[in-house]
Enzyme design. Structure first.
Site, PDB file in Angstrom:
ATOM      1  N   GLY A  46     -18.365 -58.055 -60.987  1.00  0.00           N
ATOM      2  CA  GLY A  46     -17.892 -56.676 -61.009  1.00  0.00           C
ATOM      3  C   GLY A  46     -17.612 -56.232 -62.433  1.00  0.00           C
ATOM      4  N   GLN A  51     -14.541 -51.177 -69.294  1.00  0.00           N
ATOM      5  CA  GLN A  51     -14.915 -52.445 -69.939  1.00  0.00           C
ATOM      6  C   GLN A  51     -16.110 -52.283 -70.885  1.00  0.00           C
ATOM      7  OE1 GLN A  51     -14.853 -54.845 -66.074  1.00  0.00           O
ATOM      8  NE2 GLN A  51     -14.202 -56.351 -67.585  1.00  0.00           N
ATOM      9  N   CYS A  89     -11.946 -62.758 -65.965  1.00  0.00           N
ATOM     10  CA  CYS A  89     -12.304 -61.386 -66.326  1.00  0.00           C
ATOM     11  C   CYS A  89     -13.222 -61.433 -67.537  1.00  0.00           C
ATOM     12  CB  CYS A  89     -11.044 -60.591 -66.649  1.00  0.00           C
ATOM     13  SG  CYS A  89     -11.381 -58.893 -67.128  1.00  0.00           S
ATOM     14  N   LEU A  90     -14.279 -60.650 -67.502  1.00  0.00           N
ATOM     15  CA  LEU A  90     -15.217 -60.596 -68.632  1.00  0.00           C
ATOM     16  C   LEU A  90     -14.541 -60.085 -69.905  1.00  0.00           C
ATOM     17  CD1 LEU A  90     -18.307 -59.132 -66.730  1.00  0.00           C
ATOM     18  CD2 LEU A  90     -18.051 -61.477 -67.564  1.00  0.00           C
ATOM     19  N   HIS A 131      -9.545 -55.990 -58.328  1.00  0.00           N
ATOM     20  CA  HIS A 131      -9.632 -56.272 -59.771  1.00  0.00           C
ATOM     21  C   HIS A 131     -10.220 -55.080 -60.535  1.00  0.00           C
ATOM     22  CE1 HIS A 131     -10.395 -59.261 -63.152  1.00  0.00           C
ATOM     23  NE2 HIS A 131     -11.180 -58.258 -63.503  1.00  0.00           N
ATOM     24  N   GLU A 132     -11.321 -54.527 -60.016  1.00  0.00           N
ATOM     25  CA  GLU A 132     -11.990 -53.423 -60.731  1.00  0.00           C
ATOM     26  C   GLU A 132     -11.179 -52.129 -60.665  1.00  0.00           C
ATOM     27  OE1 GLU A 132     -14.186 -54.555 -62.610  1.00  0.00           O
ATOM     28  OE2 GLU A 132     -14.530 -56.390 -61.478  1.00  0.00           O
ATOM     29  N   HIS A 135      -8.640 -52.309 -63.206  1.00  0.00           N
ATOM     30  CA  HIS A 135      -9.191 -51.990 -64.529  1.00  0.00           C
ATOM     31  C   HIS A 135      -9.152 -50.490 -64.813  1.00  0.00           C
ATOM     32  CE1 HIS A 135     -10.734 -55.467 -66.648  1.00  0.00           C
ATOM     33  NE2 HIS A 135     -11.433 -55.907 -65.622  1.00  0.00           N
TER      34      HIS A 135
HETATM   35 NI    NI Z   1     -12.182 -57.805 -65.307  1.00  0.00          NI
END
Ligand code: NI
Length: 165
Positions: A46, A51, A89-90, A131-132, A135
């Site tokens: 995701g 991001q 998380c990226l 999670h998204e 964000h």
């Molecule tokens: Ni993330």
């Protein structure tokens, strides 16, 4: 299409509450395509628009066995239950953390054509959606840690690391 650079902490764009997408125009369609390519290149599950530095309420998904790939203006309308997950998380490379997420979530939003959609999700999909949506509200999973010893360093890159979001 293009692979976009992924912003990492402490980039301030990750802490901003993103704005609603008002019209799904050519620039939004391009952003969706670029984000999908970026997510694929990062082997993630995701990705939220902030991001990649764009403070808009838009997320893309690549959850196995799930056909929902983009949600515009997603909102959680209901959360049920509680479970412990290990999340990465990226935007926080090299770490995973143990936090609580819901067992079941109900989401509403729009698809890539602007049509209203509603999703009932459990398991990995529910986790990724929470999670998204965090964000785009400027929230990171590390904000949910009960204590710092629930955060663990991992060796990046690692093919077997938990799926990153
Ligand atoms: Ni993330």
């Amino acid at each position: 299409m293009a692979v976009l650079p992924i912003r990492v902490v402490p980039d301030p764009v990750l802490r901003q509450k993103a704005k609603r997408v008002k019209a799904i125009d050519k620039s939004i369609r391009k952003l969706v395509n670029d984000m999908q390519e970026t997510l694929h290149a990062a082997s993630g599950v995701g990705l939220a628009a902030n991001q990649v530095g764009i403070s808009l309420r838009l997320i893309v998904l690549n959850v196995p066995e799930n056909e929902c790939k983009v949600i515009i203006n997603p909102e959680i309308i209901r959360r049920t239950g509680e479970r412990i997950v290990n999340e990465g998380c990226l935007s926080i490379p090299g770490y995973v953390g143990e936090i609580k997420r819901s067992e079941l979530v109900r989401i509403k939003g729009q698809d890539s054509k602007g049509k209203e959609i509603r999703i009932k999700a459990e398991g990995l999909l529910a986790e990724v959606l929470e999670h998204e949506i965090d964000h785009i509200n400027g929230v990171l999973y590390v904000d949910h840690l009960e204590s710092q010893d629930k955060l663990h360093k991992i060796e990046p890159p690692q093919d077997t690391s938990p799926q990153a979001e």
